[in-house]
Design an enzyme around this catalytic site. Structure first.
Site, PDB file in Angstrom:
ATOM      1  N   GLY A  86      -8.189  -9.194   8.244  1.00  0.00           N
ATOM      2  CA  GLY A  86      -9.354  -9.582   8.684  1.00  0.00           C
ATOM      3  C   GLY A  86      -9.511  -8.300   8.974  1.00  0.00           C
ATOM      4  N   GLY A  89     -13.477  -7.901  11.873  1.00  0.00           N
ATOM      5  CA  GLY A  89     -15.024  -7.956  12.488  1.00  0.00           C
ATOM      6  C   GLY A  89     -15.513  -7.174  13.848  1.00  0.00           C
ATOM      7  N   VAL A 123      -6.995  -7.531  12.204  1.00  0.00           N
ATOM      8  CA  VAL A 123      -6.244  -8.570  12.137  1.00  0.00           C
ATOM      9  C   VAL A 123      -5.319  -7.834  11.987  1.00  0.00           C
ATOM     10  CG1 VAL A 123      -5.624 -11.731  12.067  1.00  0.00           C
ATOM     11  CG2 VAL A 123      -7.822 -10.501  13.164  1.00  0.00           C
ATOM     12  N   LYS A 151      -4.091  -9.414  16.964  1.00  0.00           N
ATOM     13  CA  LYS A 151      -5.628  -8.787  17.200  1.00  0.00           C
ATOM     14  C   LYS A 151      -5.819  -7.604  16.953  1.00  0.00           C
ATOM     15  CE  LYS A 151      -9.669 -10.138  17.109  1.00  0.00           C
ATOM     16  NZ  LYS A 151     -11.436 -11.669  17.477  1.00  0.00           N
ATOM     17  N   ASP A 194     -20.378 -18.901  20.630  1.00  0.00           N
ATOM     18  CA  ASP A 194     -19.569 -18.714  19.112  1.00  0.00           C
ATOM     19  C   ASP A 194     -18.649 -19.586  17.976  1.00  0.00           C
ATOM     20  OD1 ASP A 194     -20.214 -16.770  17.374  1.00  0.00           O
ATOM     21  OD2 ASP A 194     -18.854 -15.712  17.445  1.00  0.00           O
TER      22      ASP A 194
END
Length: 379
Positions: free
Chosen positions: A72, A74, A79, A94, A189
């Site tokens: 992942g 972002g 990640v 992360k 969030d």
């Protein structure tokens, strides 16, 4: 590859006497020797390159963790699927993005996330195992690896969720939020991509609240750092609260209630509360436009559940539920059939091909990872 030119030379020699003469006067022996040397070099070289690649792959790690595969990415970090070198426990690591290392503001937000999340112990909040800095200065933390899908992915792949399942998931998130709010922490969030539906301990649809990257410490006894620019809108435009947009008053726990209501709206209808051509239009719609009733999009939703979601989406914070526990209690009072573990297990069995799986203990092979379906994780 070695045999082919030798056979070709023999066949040519049978038809061309001049070639045959060369072969039988030492040419064939010389060709075999040269081709054998070339073959040996190629085999050894391939083996060494493969070994070096595996060593480089295994050496790619942080702290006590070996990074296996990126799963992942972002705005704040990346990640990776990883493994603790001694415990052999799979986890998710992360990392702050390398191109953000020099941004002190991002680094502070990143460290704020892990410190805030590490202090939370609710089973519906993702668990933090460890965190630290590498010798190169990269900040990282290790968290539990979740087999399952986030709610954004579930809706995108399978459409809106049945009301009873949404209520089941929302009440778990309310419990996680209640702990955070009692500790003076605002998530800021909340969105479908930051809520994971996982399998844990043989139970399905265990909700996990992720990504406290925009968390704000609201405790009066601490001088918390403001990690966003003055006047900036934090959070996700599709799920942000009106007070965050307008700047009227300081966002508090009720801002999370609004975002959770917007998330529920999406889960029940398959559409966000407001849509627009730009993020700016969407965020100002939250502050000024009336919310379209959910039953106009999905008639299967009962009026009582619709009323609860619309109350979460009130423009004024004082008109919403004031605590996550109040929202959970309201959902509990609904006269809906319960979402059972049998139904959840059956749903996940049908969705097996899309699920992000926890790898077996022998999952270190790169080929195995390539064969595993890994879906994007919000970072």
């Amino acid at each position: 590859m070695v045999i082919s030119p030798i056979v070709g030379a023999f066949m040519t020699g049978m038809k061309v006497p001049a070639v045959s003469e060369v072969l039988y006067t030492g040419g064939l022996s010389e060709m075999i020797i040269l081709l054998s040397i070339a073959a040996s070099t190629a085999i050894y070289g391939s083996y060494r390159v493969g070994s070096l690649r595996r060593e480089a792959f295994d050496a790619k790690g942080v702290g006590m963790y070996t990074l296996r595969k990126q799963i992942g990415t972002g705005g704040m970090g990346e990640v990776y699927l990883a493994e603790h070198r001694l415990l052999k426990r799979p986890c998710a690591i992360k990392l702050i993005r390398r191109d953000k290392v020099d941004d002190e503001n991002i680094l502070l937000r990143f460290e704020s996330e892990v410190q805030a999340t590490a202090g939370l112990t609710h089973p519906n909040t993702i668990e933090i195992y460890d965190y630290g800095h590498t010798e190169e200065g990269t900040f990282y933390y290790a968290m539990e690896f979740l087999p399952g899908l986030n709610l954004q992915e579930i809706v995108e792949r399978f459409g809106e969720l049945p009301p009873e399942r949404v209520v089941y998931l929302l009440r778990q998130v309310c419990s996680a939020l209640a702990e955070a709010h009692h500790k003076g922490l605002i998530h800021r969030d909340i969105k479908p991509g930051n809520i994971f539906s996982a399998e844990r301990g043989g139970l399905y649809d265990v909700a996990k609240l992720l990504d406290f990257g925009l968390v704000k410490d609201n405790r009066p006894e601490k001088n918390s750092l403001e990690l966003t620019m003055e006047g900036a809108v934090v959070g996700s435009p599709l799920y942000t609260s009106p007070e965050v947009v307008t700047g009227d008053g300081e966002p508090d726990f009720r801002s999370d209630i609004y975002s959770l209501g917007a998330t529920a709206y999406y889960l029940l209808t398959g559409k966000p509360v407001f849509e627009g051509e730009s993020a700016l239009k969407v965020v100002f719609a939250h502050a000024s436009q009336a919310v379209k009733p959910l039953t106009e999009i999905n008639p299967k939703i009962c009026k009582e559940l619709e009323a609860i979601i619309l109350k979460c989406l009130e423009k004024k914070p004082e008109d919403r539920y004031q605590k996550a526990e109040e929202l959970s209690d309201a959902l509990k009072e609904l006269k809906l059939k319960e979402w059972t573990q049998e139904e959840a297990a059956e749903w996940w069995s049908d969705a097996e091909q899309f699920v992000q799986h926890e790898p077996d203990p022998e999952y270190a092979s790169e080929d195995h990872l390539k064969a595993t379906t890994i879906l994007p994780v919000n970072a």
